[in-house]
Design a protein around this motif. Structure first.
Motif, PDB file in Angstrom:
ATOM      1  N   ASN A   1      11.465  -2.408 -12.830  1.00 21.94           N
ATOM      2  CA  ASN A   1      11.007  -3.424 -11.873  1.00 21.94           C
ATOM      3  C   ASN A   1       9.911  -2.863 -10.976  1.00 21.94           C
ATOM      4  O   ASN A   1       8.943  -3.558 -10.637  1.00 21.94           O
ATOM      5  N   GLY A   2      10.089  -1.605 -10.580  1.00 22.36           N
ATOM      6  CA  GLY A   2       9.085  -0.970  -9.730  1.00 22.36           C
ATOM      7  C   GLY A   2       7.755  -0.819 -10.430  1.00 22.36           C
ATOM      8  O   GLY A   2       6.692  -1.006  -9.820  1.00 22.36           O
ATOM      9  N   LEU A   3       7.781  -0.498 -11.722  1.00 24.16           N
ATOM     10  CA  LEU A   3       6.534  -0.348 -12.473  1.00 24.16           C
ATOM     11  C   LEU A   3       5.810  -1.683 -12.595  1.00 24.16           C
ATOM     12  O   LEU A   3       4.577  -1.751 -12.483  1.00 24.16           O
TER      13      LEU A   3
ATOM     14  N   ALA B   1       0.825  -4.996  -7.776  1.00 24.24           N
ATOM     15  CA  ALA B   1       0.423  -4.644  -6.416  1.00 24.24           C
ATOM     16  C   ALA B   1      -0.971  -4.032  -6.399  1.00 24.24           C
ATOM     17  O   ALA B   1      -1.773  -4.318  -5.508  1.00 24.24           O
ATOM     18  N   ARG B   2      -1.264  -3.179  -7.389  1.00 22.06           N
ATOM     19  CA  ARG B   2      -2.603  -2.587  -7.454  1.00 22.06           C
ATOM     20  C   ARG B   2      -3.658  -3.679  -7.591  1.00 22.06           C
ATOM     21  O   ARG B   2      -4.708  -3.638  -6.941  1.00 22.06           O
ATOM     22  N   PHE B   3      -3.363  -4.664  -8.449  1.00 17.79           N
ATOM     23  CA  PHE B   3      -4.308  -5.766  -8.633  1.00 17.79           C
ATOM     24  C   PHE B   3      -4.456  -6.566  -7.340  1.00 17.79           C
ATOM     25  O   PHE B   3      -5.573  -6.902  -6.927  1.00 17.79           O
ATOM     26  N   MET B   4      -3.339  -6.857  -6.675  1.00 14.53           N
ATOM     27  CA  MET B   4      -3.379  -7.634  -5.435  1.00 14.53           C
ATOM     28  C   MET B   4      -4.144  -6.891  -4.342  1.00 14.53           C
ATOM     29  O   MET B   4      -4.928  -7.492  -3.595  1.00 14.53           O
TER      30      MET B   4
ATOM     31  N   ARG C   1       0.846  -1.207   0.000  1.00 12.51           N
ATOM     32  CA  ARG C   1       0.000   0.000   0.000  1.00 12.51           C
ATOM     33  C   ARG C   1       0.874   1.247   0.000  1.00 12.51           C
ATOM     34  O   ARG C   1       0.596   2.208  -0.727  1.00 12.51           O
ATOM     35  N   TYR C   2       1.893   1.240   0.821  1.00 13.85           N
ATOM     36  CA  TYR C   2       2.805   2.385   0.872  1.00 13.85           C
ATOM     37  C   TYR C   2       3.456   2.607  -0.500  1.00 13.85           C
ATOM     38  O   TYR C   2       3.519   3.738  -0.994  1.00 13.85           O
ATOM     39  N   PHE C   3       3.938   1.524  -1.082  1.00 19.20           N
ATOM     40  CA  PHE C   3       4.639   1.634  -2.362  1.00 19.20           C
ATOM     41  C   PHE C   3       3.712   2.180  -3.449  1.00 19.20           C
ATOM     42  O   PHE C   3       4.087   3.095  -4.196  1.00 19.20           O
TER      43      PHE C   3
ATOM     44  N   ASP D   1       1.775   6.700  -6.917  1.00 18.91           N
ATOM     45  CA  ASP D   1       0.647   7.540  -7.316  1.00 18.91           C
ATOM     46  C   ASP D   1       0.923   9.015  -7.027  1.00 18.91           C
ATOM     47  O   ASP D   1       0.568   9.894  -7.812  1.00 18.91           O
ATOM     48  N   CYS D   2       1.570   9.283  -5.896  1.00 19.95           N
ATOM     49  CA  CYS D   2       1.862  10.667  -5.507  1.00 19.95           C
ATOM     50  C   CYS D   2       3.061  11.240  -6.247  1.00 19.95           C
ATOM     51  O   CYS D   2       3.150  12.455  -6.470  1.00 19.95           O
TER      52      CYS D   2
END
Length: 324
Positions: A60-62, A68-71, A7-9, A14-15
């Motif tokens: 890798n982050g992308l 992560a958004r899907f999870m 969530r943090y990542f 997003d920010c």
């Protein structure tokens, strides 16, 4: 790796800024940086590129960001399903709608949901169909209305409605004599037209019809904002070609327009409803899908929508010629 770190990542990406994300998450920036450092150590790859202008994800982050958004959506949906067993249907449901569809269905849909399911929070994302389609493919929407039937990642696609395209101009316009309710395509091409840019599917469809007849449109402005298009038309700058949804909201606000059907061609646009597979829809999203279908059905059956038909009259629900 845990849900909190993800969530943090996602929020940081997003920010685009660690400091802004820390403020919005009510977490001290050093603590937030420490959590991201732990996440990077666990995957053994840098996930963010940091600079004085903010942060952007690495390759890798992308990749992690999209998964992560899907999870996180799956996790939140699981929690909503569990909570929904002991109370009224509730939760946040995100639906993507193009501007003309928002103008036609937005208010009736929101009102219907508020009256029947007040515990559902509807999040409406308005945008061009290409952008809405991309969000659907990324799993950021529960459902969307689009103008083309294209394979999308894990999406169920069904025909929703057909809308006729009209030549639209102000009620008192002298561009077309009063009392006329039909025009030929050549007559429309000769008028000053305000159309979307060439990136827009509707513009491509219009130009294809003109080219098929050896016509050239007299375009005086290219605008992808529906509200600005209608402002320009109302101001007398020219006419446009849009479905009835473009003027429904305008008429409610007191501005009057004429809509003229085309005499020498069938000019229609097909609408498809995209949804996540049934196993991925929360109870709240399942309700919204049903309510969206019913809202469309009632608006068509009550003849509130001139130029609209339910589903498709053709034998095949997915014809090749689609005005997008």
């Amino acid at each position: 790796m845990d849900i909190r770190q993800l969530r943090y990542f996602v929020h940081i990406v997003d920010c685009g800024s660690l400091s802004r994300a820390a403020r919005e998450l009510y977490v001290a920036q050093p603590a937030l940086s420490q959590q991201i450092a732990k996440l990077e150590a666990e995957v053994d790859r840098p996930l963010l590129n940091r600079s004085s202008k903010g942060v952007v994800p690495t390759d890798n982050g992308l990749a992690l960001y999209h998964h992560a958004r899907f999870m996180l959506r799956q996790f939140d949906q699981a929690v909503e399903i569990a909570r929904g067993e002991t109370g009224p249907v509730q939760g946040v449901v995100t639906v993507g709608l193009p501007a003309t569809t928002v103008a036609a269905i937005g208010l009736p849909l929101v009102k219907r949901l508020r009256e029947r399911f007040p515990n559902i929070l509807l999040n409406v994302v308005e945008g061009m169909s290409g952008h809405i389609g991309q969000l659907m493919r990324l799993g950021q929407l529960d459902m969307a209305v689009l103008f083309s039937c294209e394979p999308a990642l894990e999406a169920v696609i069904e025909p929703l409605m057909v809308e006729e395209l009209f030549l639209i101009l102000p009620e008192e316009s002298r561009l077309v004599p009063g009392g006329i309710d039909h025009v030929k395509l050549a007559e429309a091409a000769a008028l000053p037209l305000i159309l979307p840019t060439r990136d827009h599917g509707l513009r491509q469809r219009i130009e294809a019809e003109f080219e098929n007849r050896g016509l050239s449109a007299s375009v005086v402005a290219q605008v992808d904002s529906l509200s600005l298009v209608m402002d320009c038309v109302h101001d007398g700058m020219g006419a446009t070609i849009k479905p009835m949804g473009a003027i429904m909201k305008e008429s409610a606000g007191g501005r009057r327009f004429r809509y003229l059907a085309f005499r020498d061609l069938v000019f229609r646009r097909r609408n498809f409803l995209y949804t996540l597979p049934p196993g991925q829809l929360t109870p709240a999203a399942t309700v919204v899908v049903a309510e969206l279908r019913e809202t469309v059905r009632l608006l068509i059956s009550d003849k509130i929508w001139p130029g609209f038909e339910g589903a498709f009259p053709e034998p095949s629900p997915f014809p090749e010629a689609i005005a997008s």
